[in-house]
Design a protein around this motif. Structure first.
Motif, PDB file in Angstrom:
ATOM      1  N   GLU A 152      52.981  38.483  32.301  1.00  0.00           N
ATOM      2  CA  GLU A 152      53.152  39.428  33.395  1.00  0.00           C
ATOM      3  C   GLU A 152      53.077  38.709  34.737  1.00  0.00           C
ATOM      4  O   GLU A 152      52.089  38.043  35.028  1.00  0.00           O
ATOM      5  CB  GLU A 152      52.085  40.527  33.340  1.00  0.00           C
ATOM      6  N   PRO A 153      54.099  38.778  35.585  1.00  0.00           N
ATOM      7  CA  PRO A 153      54.012  38.162  36.903  1.00  0.00           C
ATOM      8  C   PRO A 153      52.965  38.870  37.751  1.00  0.00           C
ATOM      9  O   PRO A 153      52.906  40.080  37.810  1.00  0.00           O
ATOM     10  CB  PRO A 153      55.418  38.364  37.475  1.00  0.00           C
ATOM     11  N   GLU A 154      52.118  38.099  38.403  1.00  0.00           N
ATOM     12  CA  GLU A 154      51.013  38.698  39.139  1.00  0.00           C
ATOM     13  C   GLU A 154      51.246  38.707  40.645  1.00  0.00           C
ATOM     14  O   GLU A 154      50.618  39.481  41.365  1.00  0.00           O
ATOM     15  CB  GLU A 154      49.721  37.935  38.824  1.00  0.00           C
ATOM     16  N   GLY A 155      52.157  37.847  41.141  1.00  0.00           N
ATOM     17  CA  GLY A 155      52.396  37.809  42.577  1.00  0.00           C
ATOM     18  C   GLY A 155      51.178  37.297  43.314  1.00  0.00           C
ATOM     19  O   GLY A 155      50.277  36.704  42.737  1.00  0.00           O
ATOM     20  N   ALA A 156      51.144  37.514  44.589  1.00  0.00           N
ATOM     21  CA  ALA A 156      50.053  36.994  45.412  1.00  0.00           C
ATOM     22  C   ALA A 156      49.172  38.097  45.974  1.00  0.00           C
ATOM     23  O   ALA A 156      48.339  37.840  46.827  1.00  0.00           O
ATOM     24  CB  ALA A 156      50.628  36.150  46.554  1.00  0.00           C
ATOM     25  N   ARG A 157      49.324  39.331  45.533  1.00  0.00           N
ATOM     26  CA  ARG A 157      48.499  40.423  46.029  1.00  0.00           C
ATOM     27  C   ARG A 157      47.145  40.404  45.331  1.00  0.00           C
ATOM     28  O   ARG A 157      47.065  40.462  44.109  1.00  0.00           O
ATOM     29  CB  ARG A 157      49.188  41.767  45.814  1.00  0.00           C
ATOM     30  N   LEU A 158      46.089  40.325  46.120  1.00  0.00           N
ATOM     31  CA  LEU A 158      44.747  40.281  45.568  1.00  0.00           C
ATOM     32  C   LEU A 158      44.129  41.669  45.529  1.00  0.00           C
ATOM     33  O   LEU A 158      44.379  42.489  46.405  1.00  0.00           O
ATOM     34  CB  LEU A 158      43.852  39.358  46.405  1.00  0.00           C
ATOM     35  N   THR A 159      43.301  41.900  44.520  1.00  0.00           N
ATOM     36  CA  THR A 159      42.548  43.141  44.473  1.00  0.00           C
ATOM     37  C   THR A 159      41.417  43.075  45.504  1.00  0.00           C
ATOM     38  O   THR A 159      41.128  42.018  46.077  1.00  0.00           O
ATOM     39  CB  THR A 159      41.941  43.361  43.086  1.00  0.00           C
ATOM     40  N   GLU A 160      40.752  44.196  45.724  1.00  0.00           N
ATOM     41  CA  GLU A 160      39.646  44.229  46.671  1.00  0.00           C
ATOM     42  C   GLU A 160      38.539  43.263  46.260  1.00  0.00           C
ATOM     43  O   GLU A 160      37.983  42.540  47.082  1.00  0.00           O
ATOM     44  CB  GLU A 160      39.094  45.658  46.778  1.00  0.00           C
ATOM     45  N   ARG A 161      38.213  43.242  44.980  1.00  0.00           N
ATOM     46  CA  ARG A 161      37.163  42.349  44.493  1.00  0.00           C
ATOM     47  C   ARG A 161      37.583  40.889  44.637  1.00  0.00           C
ATOM     48  O   ARG A 161      36.783  40.025  45.044  1.00  0.00           O
ATOM     49  CB  ARG A 161      36.826  42.665  43.038  1.00  0.00           C
ATOM     50  N   ILE A 193      37.765  33.650  40.291  1.00  0.00           N
ATOM     51  CA  ILE A 193      38.267  32.480  41.014  1.00  0.00           C
ATOM     52  C   ILE A 193      39.498  31.919  40.313  1.00  0.00           C
ATOM     53  O   ILE A 193      40.480  31.522  40.960  1.00  0.00           O
ATOM     54  CB  ILE A 193      37.161  31.414  41.136  1.00  0.00           C
ATOM     55  N   LYS A 194      39.462  31.903  38.989  1.00  0.00           N
ATOM     56  CA  LYS A 194      40.622  31.431  38.232  1.00  0.00           C
ATOM     57  C   LYS A 194      41.853  32.259  38.557  1.00  0.00           C
ATOM     58  O   LYS A 194      42.943  31.720  38.818  1.00  0.00           O
ATOM     59  CB  LYS A 194      40.318  31.511  36.726  1.00  0.00           C
ATOM     60  N   GLN A 195      41.700  33.584  38.574  1.00  0.00           N
ATOM     61  CA  GLN A 195      42.832  34.457  38.854  1.00  0.00           C
ATOM     62  C   GLN A 195      43.310  34.309  40.296  1.00  0.00           C
ATOM     63  O   GLN A 195      44.511  34.338  40.571  1.00  0.00           O
ATOM     64  CB  GLN A 195      42.462  35.914  38.570  1.00  0.00           C
ATOM     65  N   ILE A 196      42.378  34.135  41.225  1.00  0.00           N
ATOM     66  CA  ILE A 196      42.743  33.965  42.628  1.00  0.00           C
ATOM     67  C   ILE A 196      43.575  32.696  42.810  1.00  0.00           C
ATOM     68  O   ILE A 196      44.628  32.708  43.458  1.00  0.00           O
ATOM     69  CB  ILE A 196      41.476  33.909  43.502  1.00  0.00           C
ATOM     70  N   TYR A 197      43.112  31.595  42.246  1.00  0.00           N
ATOM     71  CA  TYR A 197      43.846  30.335  42.361  1.00  0.00           C
ATOM     72  C   TYR A 197      45.246  30.462  41.761  1.00  0.00           C
ATOM     73  O   TYR A 197      46.214  29.938  42.310  1.00  0.00           O
ATOM     74  CB  TYR A 197      43.077  29.215  41.657  1.00  0.00           C
ATOM     75  N   ARG A 198      45.310  31.180  40.639  1.00  0.00           N
ATOM     76  CA  ARG A 198      46.615  31.326  39.974  1.00  0.00           C
ATOM     77  C   ARG A 198      47.550  32.180  40.815  1.00  0.00           C
ATOM     78  O   ARG A 198      48.731  31.849  40.986  1.00  0.00           O
ATOM     79  CB  ARG A 198      46.407  31.950  38.594  1.00  0.00           C
ATOM     80  N   LYS A 199      47.051  33.274  41.346  1.00  0.00           N
ATOM     81  CA  LYS A 199      47.887  34.156  42.156  1.00  0.00           C
ATOM     82  C   LYS A 199      48.372  33.469  43.428  1.00  0.00           C
ATOM     83  O   LYS A 199      49.519  33.652  43.855  1.00  0.00           O
ATOM     84  CB  LYS A 199      47.120  35.427  42.526  1.00  0.00           C
ATOM     85  N   LEU A 200      47.483  32.690  44.051  1.00  0.00           N
ATOM     86  CA  LEU A 200      47.825  32.051  45.329  1.00  0.00           C
ATOM     87  C   LEU A 200      48.508  30.704  45.134  1.00  0.00           C
ATOM     88  O   LEU A 200      48.927  30.079  46.108  1.00  0.00           O
ATOM     89  CB  LEU A 200      46.551  31.866  46.168  1.00  0.00           C
ATOM     90  N   ASP A 201      48.588  30.253  43.880  1.00  0.00           N
ATOM     91  CA  ASP A 201      49.207  28.962  43.559  1.00  0.00           C
ATOM     92  C   ASP A 201      48.496  27.831  44.296  1.00  0.00           C
ATOM     93  O   ASP A 201      49.124  26.981  44.939  1.00  0.00           O
ATOM     94  CB  ASP A 201      50.696  28.967  43.900  1.00  0.00           C
TER      95      ASP A 201
END
Length: 219
Positions: A152-161, A193-201
């Protein structure tokens, strides 16, 4: 329970989940991998009684593993263990064949207690997830589409958390400090943090800090 599969790409969290599985089922043999392709390769040659599967994996969604388990060995109990508590992840996982859905933010003892329910044939569900499922079926809603096998493509939009975690990373707080500030376990924060790094590349704290500054989270 004789054989368990753990699918989680963070080594520390992977060991944590494997240790929980062994504490609940002392006789179990745990096989751990960090990617969807590795899990699918193992499933082609071995059978498992239990699988603990993260959703945010580097090569695809863990839902691909859940679906493959359900199709190839319906007797295997696939339990999702994730940071995601939203409908867009929960219901595709259940539709793919997940027997349970647990949140990493719970203490170790709570996760173990939920897994113990398997011995009584009960699906392990974190309390917020159980409430969400009951609420869902109490309302008329359109079905959630399944996540494609390719991921699933996640893009760069972060959740509030995720935004809260990124801001603290950029301010220089350590993982334990962030966990204490947000009332989460260190394993949950590591997954965020893993998800944030992945989303933001990005691949480092310095790059994450630059991105946080660009978003106005730090000055």
């Amino acid at each position: 329970m004789k054989q368990a599969l753990v699918v989680e790409d963070l080594a520390e969290v992977r060991d944590w989940l494997a240790d929980i599985a062994r504490s609940v089922f002392p006789e179990i043999e745990v096989h751990a991998v960090g990617r969807v392709d590795e899990a699918l390769a193992v499933l082609a040659t071995r059978r498992f009684d239990l699988a603990l599967v993260d959703l945010g994996l580097p090569d695809a969604s863990g839902i691909a593993v859940v679906r493959a388990l359900h199709q190839r060995d319906p007797q295997c109990l696939a339990v999702v263990v994730t940071i995601y508590d939203d409908d867009e992840h929960l219901f595709p996982a259940l539709q793919a064949g997940a027997f349970g859905y647990l949140l990493k933010e719970q203490p170790r003892e709570a996760l173990a207690a939920q897994l113990l329910r398997i011995a009584n044939g009960e699906p392990p569900l974190s309390p917020p997830i159980a409430r969400r499922v009951l609420s869902w079926f109490g309302q008329a809603r359109a079905p959630v589409p399944l996540v494609p096998l390719a991921g699933e493509p996640e893009g760069a939009r972060l959740t509030e958390r995720e935004t809260e975690v990124l801001q603290r990373v950029a301010k220089g707080y350590t993982l334990p400090e962030i966990a204490q500030q947000l009332g989460l376990s260190r394993h949950t924060v590591a997954s965020y943090i893993k998800q944030i790094y992945r989303k933001l590349d990005v691949s480092s704290r310095a790059e994450a800090t630059l991105e946080a500054a660009r978003r106005g989270l730090v000055q």
